[in-house]
Design a protein around this motif. Structure first.
Motif, PDB file in Angstrom:
ATOM      1  N   UNK A  23       0.893  -1.190   0.134  1.00  0.00           N
ATOM      2  CA  UNK A  23      -0.006  -0.013  -0.005  1.00  0.00           C
ATOM      3  C   UNK A  23       0.856   1.240  -0.052  1.00  0.00           C
ATOM      4  N   UNK A  24       0.505   2.438  -0.815  1.00  0.00           N
ATOM      5  CA  UNK A  24       1.332   3.553  -0.869  1.00  0.00           C
ATOM      6  C   UNK A  24       1.859   4.134   0.421  1.00  0.00           C
ATOM      7  N   UNK A  25       1.026   4.239   1.374  1.00  0.00           N
ATOM      8  CA  UNK A  25       1.364   5.076   2.866  1.00  0.00           C
ATOM      9  C   UNK A  25       2.330   4.212   3.180  1.00  0.00           C
ATOM     10  N   UNK A  26       2.309   3.105   3.615  1.00  0.00           N
ATOM     11  CA  UNK A  26       3.292   2.164   4.339  1.00  0.00           C
ATOM     12  C   UNK A  26       4.623   1.883   3.425  1.00  0.00           C
ATOM     13  N   UNK A  27       4.240   1.814   2.020  1.00  0.00           N
ATOM     14  CA  UNK A  27       5.300   1.550   1.132  1.00  0.00           C
ATOM     15  C   UNK A  27       6.347   2.983   0.984  1.00  0.00           C
ATOM     16  N   UNK A  28       5.673   4.207   1.261  1.00  0.00           N
ATOM     17  CA  UNK A  28       6.533   5.497   1.450  1.00  0.00           C
ATOM     18  C   UNK A  28       7.347   5.334   2.626  1.00  0.00           C
ATOM     19  N   UNK A  29       6.806   4.987   3.627  1.00  0.00           N
ATOM     20  CA  UNK A  29       7.438   5.083   4.970  1.00  0.00           C
ATOM     21  C   UNK A  29       8.537   4.145   4.841  1.00  0.00           C
ATOM     22  N   UNK A  30       8.440   2.786   4.172  1.00  0.00           N
ATOM     23  CA  UNK A  30       9.717   2.086   4.318  1.00  0.00           C
ATOM     24  C   UNK A  30      10.663   2.792   3.265  1.00  0.00           C
ATOM     25  N   UNK A  31      10.381   3.311   2.324  1.00  0.00           N
ATOM     26  CA  UNK A  31      11.186   3.757   1.307  1.00  0.00           C
ATOM     27  C   UNK A  31      11.854   5.077   1.936  1.00  0.00           C
ATOM     28  N   UNK A  33      12.107   5.923   5.335  1.00  0.00           N
ATOM     29  CA  UNK A  33      12.639   5.475   6.713  1.00  0.00           C
ATOM     30  C   UNK A  33      13.786   4.231   6.486  1.00  0.00           C
ATOM     31  N   UNK A  34      13.446   3.374   5.528  1.00  0.00           N
ATOM     32  CA  UNK A  34      14.307   2.124   5.294  1.00  0.00           C
ATOM     33  C   UNK A  34      13.444   1.057   6.366  1.00  0.00           C
ATOM     34  N   UNK A  35      14.134  -0.114   5.972  1.00  0.00           N
ATOM     35  CA  UNK A  35      13.213  -1.050   6.729  1.00  0.00           C
ATOM     36  C   UNK A  35      13.716  -1.051   8.364  1.00  0.00           C
ATOM     37  N   UNK A  36      14.949  -1.043   8.694  1.00  0.00           N
ATOM     38  CA  UNK A  36      15.143  -0.711  10.097  1.00  0.00           C
ATOM     39  C   UNK A  36      14.429   0.472  10.698  1.00  0.00           C
ATOM     40  N   UNK A  37      14.409   1.743  10.043  1.00  0.00           N
ATOM     41  CA  UNK A  37      13.693   2.906  10.483  1.00  0.00           C
ATOM     42  C   UNK A  37      12.158   2.491  10.656  1.00  0.00           C
ATOM     43  N   UNK A  38      11.509   1.684   9.649  1.00  0.00           N
ATOM     44  CA  UNK A  38       9.986   1.546   9.773  1.00  0.00           C
ATOM     45  C   UNK A  38       9.808   0.690  10.805  1.00  0.00           C
TER      46      UNK A  38
END
Length: 145
Positions: A23-31, A33-38
């Protein structure tokens, strides 16, 4: 007498809902922040009674709302596509398919859904920027200690 195709459509959605991980919202967060930041953000969300926990909760709720609006936009677009498909379906009698005003309501609603989704993604960008600012300041304080 000619039989006409039924106008009753199935109630099942024609387009599958977006995959939760894509989903674009959570995908944007992962992009951003990176996976560790997420993962850190998700963990911080559970730190209640702290400003950082509340901010992390706001970031994730904003992303979830963007994902919900994206799903709504996709469902509406699928409905508009189905309506257009009816108009150009060669098996249907043209006398029973009205092309007049087909996109009048559909087009306006699509514009509203798209604008609301864009607004939510902009809101997400602002909230993530605030979160990153707090994280940088928190990291700077921790480094000086």
């Amino acid at each position: 007498m000619t039989e006409h195709a039924s106008r009753i459509r199935s109630t099942t959605p024609t387009a599958p809902p977006p995959t939760p991980g894509r989903a674009p919202g959570h995908e944007a967060l992962r992009t951003v922040l990176g996976e560790d930041g997420y993962q850190r953000l998700v963990h911080q969300r559970h730190e209640r009674d702290t400003a950082l926990g509340e901010l992390a909760d706001l970031v994730l709720n904003t992303a979830a709302e963007a994902d919900r609006l994206h799903g709504k936009l996709r469902r509406h677009a699928a409905h508009a596509r189905d309506r257009l498909g009816e108009l150009f379906n060669p098996r249907l009698d043209p006398a029973f398919v009205s092309g007049t005003g087909l996109l009048q309501n559909t087009g306006h609603a699509t514009d509203l859904h798209a604008a609301r989704f864009a607004q939510q993604m902009n809101q997400l960008a602002l909230v993530v920027e605030s979160y990153q600012t707090v994280m940088r300041r928190t990291a700077g304080v921790t480094d000086r200690s």
